[in-house]
Write an enzyme that holds these catalytic residues in place. Structure first.
Site, short mmCIF file in Angstrom:
data_model
loop_
_atom_site.label_atom_id
_atom_site.label_comp_id
_atom_site.label_asym_id
_atom_site.label_seq_id
_atom_site.Cartn_x
_atom_site.Cartn_y
_atom_site.Cartn_z
N ASP A 20 0.79 -1.22 0.00
CA ASP A 20 0.00 0.00 0.00
C ASP A 20 0.83 1.27 0.00
O ASP A 20 0.28 2.36 -0.16
CB ASP A 20 -0.97 0.02 1.18
CG ASP A 20 -0.28 0.06 2.53
OD1 ASP A 20 0.96 -0.07 2.57
OD2 ASP A 20 -0.98 0.24 3.54
N GLU B 101 3.68 -10.19 5.08
CA GLU B 101 2.37 -10.58 4.55
C GLU B 101 2.46 -11.23 3.17
O GLU B 101 1.74 -10.86 2.24
CB GLU B 101 1.42 -9.38 4.52
CG GLU B 101 1.07 -8.86 5.90
CD GLU B 101 -0.01 -7.79 5.87
OE1 GLU B 101 -0.44 -7.39 4.77
OE2 GLU B 101 -0.44 -7.35 6.97
N TYR C 231 -6.12 -7.06 12.18
CA TYR C 231 -6.88 -5.81 12.28
C TYR C 231 -8.34 -6.13 12.58
O TYR C 231 -9.22 -5.86 11.76
CB TYR C 231 -6.74 -5.00 10.99
CG TYR C 231 -5.36 -4.44 10.79
CD1 TYR C 231 -4.99 -3.21 11.33
CD2 TYR C 231 -4.41 -5.16 10.07
CE1 TYR C 231 -3.72 -2.70 11.14
CE2 TYR C 231 -3.13 -4.66 9.88
CZ TYR C 231 -2.79 -3.42 10.42
OH TYR C 231 -1.53 -2.92 10.25
N GLU D 240 1.53 -6.16 13.79
CA GLU D 240 0.75 -5.00 13.36
C GLU D 240 -0.64 -5.10 13.98
O GLU D 240 -1.21 -6.19 14.06
CB GLU D 240 0.58 -4.94 11.84
CG GLU D 240 1.80 -4.52 11.05
CD GLU D 240 1.50 -4.40 9.56
OE1 GLU D 240 0.31 -4.16 9.20
OE2 GLU D 240 2.43 -4.55 8.75
#
Length: 597
Positions: free
Chosen positions: A203, A447, A500, A536
């Site tokens: 990103d 990831e 998340y 994260e």
């Protein structure tokens, strides 16, 4: 490996590690070494031709860049993307050209006993370098330094100036690190001829250019090429094992001195390999883990050699922190004591300069880290500048040092070509950062699609290779794959998990976080019996947007997400969770403006 065994075998294992060809010592000044910074304004041009190869077809490197067309002033170090007003340049993909005329000290160009080296701290992504129109180096990979010995070129004539030309291509393919793809859009009703876009599976914005300092430095022609240091502790005695490599002469003598912060010699040795013993050693401790953290000794290496031209000397000083690192089934130990990673993930982005190195920003970042009470960060998702590592050593900020292995999601990115390059990148990263006490773990990827069938062999190979390069540190990669499907997890020393909850799914439902997070931790630990880092977590917020009860993107929602995570993290910290790194330390530019943050 248990703590005691790791500490005892660390130096022995390093001696059995893979020998890397050629050193990458940070260019420090010494009585035998000088350096000349080349930061400042360079001439710059992007190759906007359809095939991006006009610069090679017209051989722009053979004459000053201004003679083949208009140039821009481009600051180095910086990314080229944001410093101008040209929309085309901001999103440019292809070859760009940098040039700098350099006047060297007369002695450098006339003394044949002086070795002159050009060093590029980072050129993203693929770089080709010429000096006075002569090809001297090529390098693939945008985040690690490379060098070229230019002695013969600058000492071959009466001139004391040289012209340095660097062509850089920021194109990413399935086999680069990070990977990417080029999509050509050929519908003539919708796109102009030759139109294409760069797609990536990460990103952050693909900033490009000469991101870190460029310099020229000197050594004698017989010189200290590389130093490898590993440290241990035997009761109150610090152990510093060293190995020194010399180039240019087979007949030489080496003297090694270890100095404390007051300049007192506390241990000394001779020869290319040995162990220094330091009674009552001051250990290197992380920030907030000791009243005097980050203690650094200085390892002074003195080389003398006899050559046909007479005696030659070289001197190099390396900061050394004495500390041990070990991993058990449920703890991460530094100097035999449990360490908890209480920190952040970072980026190198900043306004205007992009990923360009900047001392004031760096010092401000470290002031903020210490103000926050952070003791660690992960170099998400690429190696940071060498100067960043130096400050981590000085301030006691622990580092998980990550390769550019982000966005490895395509099957073709797991083939032999990609694997070979990944192994080379890990070699370069270990070669550069192996002596930093702040670096306590290597991360080979972030990831990846580690559920794909070839991922098991791929990560087994990369991790084994990294361990062979450096047996003294644990190795991991950061996963967001389900514990049952992850084929790379069996090979890591520490499980690093990104999650998340109530952000990318179950949007807005804070009440599910505790159950889902606790279940995830239990599944990972039951399967692998390895310590876990929440590598994260978090939620984005719009500064100044308030809503109570919390709604997504409000500051209150961000706070509530963190509170729910902390309820589980604090409980599992007593068991096997050894760290938490919040996403993210500071704002960064993403590929889409609406995802910024």
């Amino acid at each position: 490996m248990h703590a005691g065994v790791w500490a005892a075998l660390g130096p022995l294992l390093w001696a059995c590690g893979l020998a890397l060809q050629g050193g990458m010592l940070y260019p420090r000044e010494s009585p035998s070494r000088e350096r000349k910074e080349l930061d400042g304004l360079w001439s710059f041009r992007a190759d906007f031709s359809e095939n991006r190869h006009q610069g090679f077809e017209q051989q722009w490197y053979r004459t000053p860049l201004r003679e083949s067309g208009p140039t821009l002033d481009m600051p180095v170090p910086s990314s080229f993307n944001d410093v101008g007003q040209d929309r085309q340049l901001r999103n440019f993909v292809g070859w760009v050209w940098y040039e700098r005329e350099v006047t060297l000290p007369q002695r450098w160009t006339q003394d044949l006993g002086t070795r002159v080296v050009l060093r590029i701290g980072s050129a993203h992504y693929y770089a080709i370098v010429w000096v006075n129109g002569v090809h001297v180096a090529e390098h693939e990979g945008g985040h690690l330094p490379f060098e070229a010995d230019i002695s013969k070129l600058v000492q071959s004539g009466p001139l004391s100036s040289c012209r340095i030309t660097i062509a850089i291509n920021n194109t990413l393919t399935p086999h680069t690190l990070p990977p990417g793809t080029i999509l050509h859009k050929t519908d003539p009703a919708m796109y102009p001829k030759g139109y294409f876009v760069q797609n990536t599976n990460f990103d952050f914005f693909n900033y490009a250019g000469l991101h870190r300092p460029v310099l020229v430095y000197t050594t004698p022609t017989t010189y200290i090429d590389d130093i490898t240091v590993t440290t241990g502790v035997d009761q109150d005695t610090g152990l510093v094992d060293y190995q020194i490599f010399v180039q240019g002469n087979e007949y030489f003598q080496l003297e090694v001195y270890l100095l404390d912060q007051e300049g007192k010699v506390v241990a000394q040795g001779t020869g290319g390999r040995g162990q220094l013993q330091v009674p009552n050693a001051h250990l290197w401790w992380p920030y907030l883990m000791h009243e005097h953290p980050a203690y650094l000794y200085s390892l002074e290496v003195r080389l003398t050699a006899q050559t046909a031209a007479g005696a030659v000397s070289d001197f190099y000083t390396l900061p050394v922190g004495i500390r041990t690192v070990a991993v058990t089934e449920h703890q991460f130990l530094i100097n035999g004591k449990p360490f908890y990673f209480h920190g952040v993930n970072k980026h190198e982005d900043a306004d205007i300069r992009g990923k360009g190195f900047d001392w004031p920003l760096l010092v401000k970042d470290f002031s903020l880290l210490r103000w926050l009470g952070a003791n660690a960060f992960r170099t998400s998702h690429y190696p940071y500048a060498e100067e960043v590592m130096q400050l981590c050593d000085r301030y006691g900020i622990v580092v998980i040092d990550e390769s550019p292995g982000v966005g490895i999601v395509l099957v073709q990115s797991y083939g032999n070509e990609s694997l070979q390059h990944h192994l080379e990148v890990m070699e370069e990263l270990v070669r550069r950062d192996k002596n930093h006490p702040a670096v306590v773990m290597w991360s080979v990827a972030n990831e990846p699609a580690s559920f794909l069938k070839p991922a098991g062999y791929y990560f087994k190979t990369v991790i084994a290779h990294t361990k062979a390069l450096d047996p003294s540190r644990p190795v991991t990669f950061v996963t967001n794959t389900n514990y049952e499907a992850d084929l790379g997890a069996p090979y890591v020393d520490v499980i690093c998990v990104n999650s998340y909850y109530s952000w990318y799914h179950d949007y807005g439902h804070l009440e599910v976080i505790q159950l889902q997070l606790a279940t995830e931790f239990e599944n990972w630990y039951r399967t692998y019996q390895k310590p876990i880092i929440q590598s994260e977590y978090g939620a984005a917020a719009i500064a100044g947007f308030h809503q109570d009860p919390p709604v997504m993107f409000s500051e209150e929602y961000q706070k509530a997400v963190l509170e729910q995570y902390h309820l589980v993290l604090d409980q599992r910290r007593k068991d096997y969770v050894v760290g938490e790194l919040i996403w993210n330390f500071a704002d960064f530019m993403t590929n889409q403006w609406w995802k910024r943050g």
